[in-house]
Motif scaffolding. Structure first.
Motif, short mmCIF file in Angstrom:
data_model
loop_
_atom_site.label_atom_id
_atom_site.label_comp_id
_atom_site.label_asym_id
_atom_site.label_seq_id
_atom_site.Cartn_x
_atom_site.Cartn_y
_atom_site.Cartn_z
N HIS A 129 3.94 6.82 3.06
CA HIS A 129 2.98 7.54 2.27
C HIS A 129 1.78 7.53 3.28
O HIS A 129 1.35 6.32 3.58
N CYS A 176 -2.12 1.32 -1.14
CA CYS A 176 -1.74 2.71 -1.22
C CYS A 176 -1.95 3.62 -2.63
O CYS A 176 -1.22 3.07 -3.48
N VAL A 202 -0.73 6.21 -3.61
CA VAL A 202 0.64 6.81 -4.23
C VAL A 202 1.33 5.78 -4.81
O VAL A 202 1.74 6.06 -5.87
N CYS A 203 1.55 4.53 -4.04
CA CYS A 203 2.49 3.49 -4.81
C CYS A 203 1.48 3.21 -6.23
O CYS A 203 2.27 2.84 -7.00
N LYS A 222 6.25 2.53 2.37
CA LYS A 222 7.09 3.48 1.73
C LYS A 222 6.92 4.91 2.65
O LYS A 222 7.54 5.88 2.35
N CYS A 259 1.66 3.54 4.34
CA CYS A 259 2.24 2.22 3.76
C CYS A 259 3.61 2.10 4.02
O CYS A 259 4.58 2.86 4.65
ZN ZN Z 1 2.82 4.26 -0.65
#
Ligand code: ZN
Length: 98
Positions: A13, A24, A26-27, A11, A9
């Motif tokens: 991840h 994503c 995690v986001c 960021k 992603c």
């Molecule tokens: Zn992410």
């Protein structure tokens, strides 16, 4: 893992997801309030609780209704939602001290 691709992603991840779902995890997780009940509230009320360190229904139950109502940004309209969230966990606002 036939249907899954490794994705990264914005960021950074890395995650495996099937191609029809670009979110994503995690986001997604980071965006979510720690406890679902916060997502029921408007932003000002949510911030009021977070500023007070209240992130879970359990923590909320350590305060009296009057304490919560006093918080800046918390309106009476939010109280039924909070009470419902507490009731769903078998909890309630703390009773006023003796
Ligand atoms: Zn992410």
């Amino acid at each position: 893992m036939a249907n899954k691709n490794l994705r990264t992603c914005e960021k950074g991840h890395e995650y495996y997801k099937s191609s029809d779902c670009p979110t994503c995890p995690v986001c997604e997780q980071e965006r979510k309030p720690a406890d679902g009940f916060l997502s029921l509230l408007g932003a000002p009320a949510r911030r009021a609780l977070e500023n007070k360190g209240i992130k879970t229904v359990k923590q909320l139950s350590e305060f009296t209704k009057a304490d919560i109502l006093k918080l800046h940004g918390m309106g009476p309209a939010s109280m039924p939602k909070l009470q419902a969230a507490l009731a769903a966990e078998g909890l309630s606002f703390k009773n006023k001290g003796k």
